[in-house]
Design a protein around this motif. Structure first.
Motif, short mmCIF file in Angstrom:
data_model
loop_
_atom_site.label_atom_id
_atom_site.label_comp_id
_atom_site.label_asym_id
_atom_site.label_seq_id
_atom_site.Cartn_x
_atom_site.Cartn_y
_atom_site.Cartn_z
N HIS A 56 0.83 -1.21 0.00
CA HIS A 56 0.00 0.00 0.00
C HIS A 56 0.87 1.25 0.00
O HIS A 56 0.60 2.20 -0.75
N LEU A 57 1.90 1.25 0.82
CA LEU A 57 2.80 2.41 0.87
C LEU A 57 3.58 2.56 -0.43
O LEU A 57 3.89 3.69 -0.84
N ALA A 58 3.89 1.45 -1.08
CA ALA A 58 4.61 1.52 -2.36
C ALA A 58 3.75 2.18 -3.43
O ALA A 58 4.22 3.03 -4.19
N PHE A 59 2.47 1.79 -3.50
CA PHE A 59 1.56 2.44 -4.44
C PHE A 59 1.46 3.94 -4.15
O PHE A 59 1.49 4.77 -5.06
N THR A 60 1.36 4.27 -2.86
CA THR A 60 1.23 5.67 -2.47
C THR A 60 2.46 6.48 -2.85
O THR A 60 2.36 7.57 -3.42
N ALA A 61 3.64 5.94 -2.56
CA ALA A 61 4.88 6.64 -2.85
C ALA A 61 5.07 6.84 -4.35
O ALA A 61 5.48 7.92 -4.80
N GLN A 62 4.78 5.81 -5.14
CA GLN A 62 4.92 5.94 -6.59
C GLN A 62 3.96 6.99 -7.15
O GLN A 62 4.34 7.80 -8.01
N ALA A 63 2.72 6.96 -6.67
CA ALA A 63 1.74 7.93 -7.17
C ALA A 63 2.15 9.35 -6.82
O ALA A 63 2.06 10.26 -7.66
N LEU A 64 2.63 9.56 -5.60
CA LEU A 64 3.05 10.91 -5.19
C LEU A 64 4.27 11.37 -5.99
O LEU A 64 4.36 12.54 -6.36
#
Length: 240
Positions: A30-38
């Motif tokens: 979940h954090l990986a998706f968030t970091a990539q999107a940001l």
């Protein structure tokens, strides 16, 4: 109450302690998706916002476009992306980037525009070029507002990244989707609770960062009892 028993069942499930469906793995996904999107949202949005804020050109267009972007249905964008590019990370990142970019763009522009014009003129008067004035004078002033925009984008993406499960990917949305599909309400509640906790943690982290980025003397005024007077909050703390 049932929800307390559901939470206990979710935490006690051995599958959530280790392996591909463990809480640690799902949180990291979940954090990986968030970091990539940001990251991909900030890459064009922040420089463009800084430029717009410094020049004052395109502010009205940016406000209109960001309003339209925020109104786009995220799940609909996921469905469209899956149809166009197939199942994969790209089909999830496209709508998440579209969600994160508007608050970053607006925050960067508004942060630079909040710089005192006399300070900018003084910087130019001592021989600084426009890029130097932007980076050395305007950017430090804009940092709290920019962090506030990043906080908004981060919380929104954390809450929305559950859509990755609808595209067959991981993350905390896997608990929610799989739990609903199997009527395992303990798993659904556990996944939703973890998303909420991540969002709250992000809020607290950025509250600390924003306070640290504020120039001395510009924070919220305090009453004689030491409490913060919320009516004197600066513009960047009210950005949404």
């Amino acid at each position: 109450m049932n929800w307390l028993a559901w939470i206990n069942d979710f935490l006690a499930d051995p599958a959530h302690h280790a392996g591909p469906d463990s809480i640690a793995v799902r949180v990291s996904e979940h954090l990986a998706f968030t970091a990539q999107a940001l990251f991909w949202a900030a890459l064009p949005a922040v420089p463009l916002g800084l430029l717009i804020g410094y020049t004052g050109r395109g502010v009205v267009a940016v406000t209109a476009l960001t309003g339209i972007a925020r109104a786009l249905p995220t799940l609909g964008l996921v469905t469209l992306a899956v149809l166009l590019v197939g199942v994969g990370e790209l089909s999830v990142l496209v709508p998440l980037v579209a969600l994160a970019a508007p608050p970053l763009l607006v925050a960067a522009a508004e942060g630079v525009r909040s710089t005192d014009p006399e300070v900018r003129d003084a910087a130019r008067g001592i021989g600084l070029s426009h890029p130097q004035t932007l980076l050395r004078v305007c950017l430090p002033t804009a940092l709290p507002t920019l962090l506030a925009g990043l906080r908004t984008a981060t919380v929104q993406v954390i809450a929305t990244a559950t859509i990755a499960a609808y595209a067959g990917l991981g993350g905390l949305g896997r608990y929610v989707v799989d739990g609903l599909a199997t009527r395992n309400f303990a798993t659904t509640l556990g996944g939703a609770l973890l998303v909420v906790l991540l969002a709250v943690a992000a809020q607290l982290l950025f509250a600390v960062l924003i306070r640290a980025a504020e120039p001395p003397g510009t924070g919220a005024a305090r009453t004689p009892t030491g409490r913060t007077d919320r009516s004197t909050r600066t513009h960047h703390e009210e950005l949404i």
